[in-house]
Scaffold this motif. Structure first.
Motif, PDB file in Angstrom:
ATOM      1  N   ARG A  27      61.758   6.565  55.144  1.00  0.00           N
ATOM      2  CA  ARG A  27      62.496   5.661  54.549  1.00  0.00           C
ATOM      3  C   ARG A  27      61.984   4.264  54.479  1.00  0.00           C
ATOM      4  NH1 ARG A  27      66.149   8.856  58.189  1.00  0.00           N
ATOM      5  NH2 ARG A  27      65.563   7.426  59.850  1.00  0.00           N
ATOM      6  N   ALA A  28      62.389   3.468  53.548  1.00  0.00           N
ATOM      7  CA  ALA A  28      61.762   2.314  53.506  1.00  0.00           C
ATOM      8  C   ALA A  28      61.770   1.406  54.680  1.00  0.00           C
ATOM      9  CB  ALA A  28      62.702   1.186  52.420  1.00  0.00           C
ATOM     10  N   GLU A  29      62.505   1.521  55.558  1.00  0.00           N
ATOM     11  CA  GLU A  29      62.683   0.796  57.006  1.00  0.00           C
ATOM     12  C   GLU A  29      61.428   1.380  57.931  1.00  0.00           C
ATOM     13  OE1 GLU A  29      66.401   3.342  56.820  1.00  0.00           O
ATOM     14  OE2 GLU A  29      65.353   2.007  55.341  1.00  0.00           O
ATOM     15  N   ASP A  30      60.774   2.416  57.451  1.00  0.00           N
ATOM     16  CA  ASP A  30      59.998   2.853  58.303  1.00  0.00           C
ATOM     17  C   ASP A  30      58.382   2.265  57.981  1.00  0.00           C
ATOM     18  OD1 ASP A  30      61.425   4.954  59.522  1.00  0.00           O
ATOM     19  OD2 ASP A  30      61.187   6.096  57.610  1.00  0.00           O
ATOM     20  N   GLY A  31      58.405   1.425  56.813  1.00  0.00           N
ATOM     21  CA  GLY A  31      57.255   0.812  56.386  1.00  0.00           C
ATOM     22  C   GLY A  31      56.501  -0.004  57.614  1.00  0.00           C
ATOM     23  N   ALA A  32      57.105  -0.820  58.334  1.00  0.00           N
ATOM     24  CA  ALA A  32      56.648  -1.727  59.254  1.00  0.00           C
ATOM     25  C   ALA A  32      56.022  -0.813  60.380  1.00  0.00           C
ATOM     26  CB  ALA A  32      57.606  -2.703  59.829  1.00  0.00           C
ATOM     27  N   GLN A  33      56.628   0.260  60.819  1.00  0.00           N
ATOM     28  CA  GLN A  33      56.167   1.059  61.958  1.00  0.00           C
ATOM     29  C   GLN A  33      54.799   1.963  61.302  1.00  0.00           C
ATOM     30  OE1 GLN A  33      57.345   1.139  64.963  1.00  0.00           O
ATOM     31  NE2 GLN A  33      58.372  -0.611  64.233  1.00  0.00           N
ATOM     32  N   VAL A  34      54.904   2.138  60.164  1.00  0.00           N
ATOM     33  CA  VAL A  34      53.714   2.895  59.831  1.00  0.00           C
ATOM     34  C   VAL A  34      52.550   2.052  59.633  1.00  0.00           C
ATOM     35  CG1 VAL A  34      52.696   3.941  57.668  1.00  0.00           C
ATOM     36  CG2 VAL A  34      55.166   4.695  58.134  1.00  0.00           C
ATOM     37  N   LEU A  35      52.692   0.983  59.523  1.00  0.00           N
ATOM     38  CA  LEU A  35      51.638  -0.116  59.632  1.00  0.00           C
ATOM     39  C   LEU A  35      50.977  -0.215  60.914  1.00  0.00           C
ATOM     40  CD1 LEU A  35      49.549  -2.187  58.449  1.00  0.00           C
ATOM     41  CD2 LEU A  35      51.232  -3.808  58.657  1.00  0.00           C
ATOM     42  N   LYS A  36      51.905  -0.258  62.097  1.00  0.00           N
ATOM     43  CA  LYS A  36      51.588  -0.274  63.290  1.00  0.00           C
ATOM     44  C   LYS A  36      50.759   0.923  63.872  1.00  0.00           C
ATOM     45  CE  LYS A  36      55.220  -3.421  64.906  1.00  0.00           C
ATOM     46  NZ  LYS A  36      56.594  -3.401  65.724  1.00  0.00           N
ATOM     47  N   LEU A  37      51.405   1.999  63.200  1.00  0.00           N
ATOM     48  CA  LEU A  37      50.704   3.050  63.592  1.00  0.00           C
ATOM     49  C   LEU A  37      49.245   3.280  63.021  1.00  0.00           C
ATOM     50  CD1 LEU A  37      50.586   6.232  64.489  1.00  0.00           C
ATOM     51  CD2 LEU A  37      51.522   6.848  62.237  1.00  0.00           C
ATOM     52  N   TYR A  50      53.157  -4.302  52.437  1.00  0.00           N
ATOM     53  CA  TYR A  50      53.867  -3.715  51.174  1.00  0.00           C
ATOM     54  C   TYR A  50      53.474  -2.520  50.824  1.00  0.00           C
ATOM     55  CZ  TYR A  50      55.749  -4.391  46.585  1.00  0.00           C
ATOM     56  OH  TYR A  50      56.498  -4.284  45.439  1.00  0.00           O
ATOM     57  N   CYS A  51      52.277  -2.260  50.933  1.00  0.00           N
ATOM     58  CA  CYS A  51      51.559  -1.009  50.578  1.00  0.00           C
ATOM     59  C   CYS A  51      52.188   0.277  51.353  1.00  0.00           C
ATOM     60  CB  CYS A  51      50.171  -0.805  50.716  1.00  0.00           C
ATOM     61  SG  CYS A  51      49.357   0.767  50.215  1.00  0.00           S
ATOM     62  N   TYR A  52      52.536  -0.065  52.430  1.00  0.00           N
ATOM     63  CA  TYR A  52      53.323   1.131  53.283  1.00  0.00           C
ATOM     64  C   TYR A  52      54.919   1.314  52.891  1.00  0.00           C
ATOM     65  CZ  TYR A  52      48.806   1.767  55.460  1.00  0.00           C
ATOM     66  OH  TYR A  52      47.608   2.096  55.619  1.00  0.00           O
ATOM     67  N   LEU A  53      55.348   0.192  52.778  1.00  0.00           N
ATOM     68  CA  LEU A  53      56.874   0.060  52.305  1.00  0.00           C
ATOM     69  C   LEU A  53      56.785   0.871  50.728  1.00  0.00           C
ATOM     70  CD1 LEU A  53      59.437  -1.258  52.340  1.00  0.00           C
ATOM     71  CD2 LEU A  53      58.789  -3.145  51.262  1.00  0.00           C
ATOM     72  N   LEU A  54      56.018   0.416  49.849  1.00  0.00           N
ATOM     73  CA  LEU A  54      56.071   1.516  48.724  1.00  0.00           C
ATOM     74  C   LEU A  54      55.847   2.987  49.183  1.00  0.00           C
ATOM     75  CD1 LEU A  54      53.861  -0.649  46.276  1.00  0.00           C
ATOM     76  CD2 LEU A  54      56.509  -0.290  46.332  1.00  0.00           C
ATOM     77  N   GLN A  55      55.026   3.161  49.959  1.00  0.00           N
ATOM     78  CA  GLN A  55      54.716   4.619  50.167  1.00  0.00           C
ATOM     79  C   GLN A  55      55.954   5.383  50.886  1.00  0.00           C
ATOM     80  OE1 GLN A  55      51.963   6.703  49.963  1.00  0.00           O
ATOM     81  NE2 GLN A  55      51.164   5.303  48.733  1.00  0.00           N
ATOM     82  N   CYS A  56      56.627   4.534  51.817  1.00  0.00           N
ATOM     83  CA  CYS A  56      57.742   5.005  52.528  1.00  0.00           C
ATOM     84  C   CYS A  56      58.980   4.922  51.647  1.00  0.00           C
ATOM     85  CB  CYS A  56      58.140   4.212  53.590  1.00  0.00           C
ATOM     86  SG  CYS A  56      57.101   4.612  54.979  1.00  0.00           S
ATOM     87  N   SER A  57      58.885   4.560  50.395  1.00  0.00           N
ATOM     88  CA  SER A  57      60.126   4.150  49.624  1.00  0.00           C
ATOM     89  C   SER A  57      60.080   4.886  48.315  1.00  0.00           C
ATOM     90  CB  SER A  57      60.680   2.885  49.602  1.00  0.00           C
ATOM     91  OG  SER A  57      59.639   2.092  48.792  1.00  0.00           O
ATOM     92  N   GLN A  58      58.961   4.734  47.544  1.00  0.00           N
ATOM     93  CA  GLN A  58      58.436   5.330  46.355  1.00  0.00           C
ATOM     94  C   GLN A  58      57.893   6.518  46.179  1.00  0.00           C
ATOM     95  OE1 GLN A  58      59.785   3.638  43.494  1.00  0.00           O
ATOM     96  NE2 GLN A  58      60.466   2.243  45.046  1.00  0.00           N
ATOM     97  N   PHE A  59      57.422   6.956  47.402  1.00  0.00           N
ATOM     98  CA  PHE A  59      56.599   8.251  47.523  1.00  0.00           C
ATOM     99  C   PHE A  59      57.110   9.165  48.583  1.00  0.00           C
ATOM    100  CE2 PHE A  59      53.762   5.143  45.203  1.00  0.00           C
ATOM    101  CZ  PHE A  59      53.354   5.899  44.254  1.00  0.00           C
ATOM    102  N   ALA A  60      58.414   8.899  49.049  1.00  0.00           N
ATOM    103  CA  ALA A  60      58.981   9.538  50.078  1.00  0.00           C
ATOM    104  C   ALA A  60      59.074  10.887  50.082  1.00  0.00           C
ATOM    105  CB  ALA A  60      60.329   9.066  50.417  1.00  0.00           C
TER     106      ALA A  60
END
Length: 188
Positions: A27-37, A50-60
């Motif tokens: 989900r979109a709110e996962d983007g920041a945690q993905v970047l940390k990972l 922003y790239c990970y935010l898009l991945q988590c929302s637009q390509f979920a």
């Protein structure tokens, strides 16, 4: 082409062999945690938040996140190729050190392939550098589960495409396969 029966999902969240690990669409709110990972998983290329935010929302629909006790321990970003809608391209796979050795990357990919939005995929594509034996091994393991082959060919050359600044990227092609969603059991 073999018809593969993927493991049945009880819900939209897949329980891993470790009962503390859950696999789901991001989900979109996962983007920041993905970047940390990603930052914890060298030598993966780090992209912008922003790239990970898009991945988590637009390509979920074609991506997956794994959590263990509420902590993000795995992420796959993928997308359907616009010029080949039968192909799932896996862009990045990250598994935290504490979750490695459990087949989590393969299980996240199977979770993606099991989703109703994945109907029609007949092959999976990914890239890896020649020395990335763990990534190649994970994709070969997936090919075995899907009862198909994995081919390799040069996609991006170190000198031609990266001006010597990055290792060559090898295209891994898994397939053809035919996935029947939510039918039967397959060892994963």
């Amino acid at each position: 082409m073999p018809v593969i029966e993927l493991p049945e999902a009880a819900s939209s969240e897949q329980k891993d062999a470790d009962p503390r690990t859950t696999i789901r669409a991001p989900r979109a709110e996962d983007g920041a945690q993905v970047l940390k990972l990603i930052k914890r998983c060298p030598p993966l290329d780090q992209n912008s938040a922003y790239c990970y935010l898009l991945q988590c929302s637009q390509f979920a629909d074609t991506s997956a996140i794994a959590e263990m006790d509420g902590t993000t321990v795995g992420f796959i970003s993928g997308h359907r190729l616009p010029n080949d809608p039968d192909a799932l391209f896996i862009w990045q796979v990250a598994v935290a050190e504490e979750a490695r050795g459990q087949g989590l990357g393969r299980k996240m990919m199977l979770d993606i392939l099991r989703r109703p939005t994945s109907v029609g995929f007949t092959h999976l594509l990914a890239t890896a550098t020649d020395d990335n034996t763990s990534s190649k091994g994970m994709f070969q393991s997936l090919a075995r589960v899907l009862e198909t082959d994995m081919g390799q060919s040069l996609l991006f050359d170190q000198d031609i495409h990266f001006a010597g600044a990055h290792e060559s990227e090898i295209l891994l092609t898994i397939g053809p396969f035919s996935a029947q969603i939510n039918k039967g059991q397959t060892s994963s």
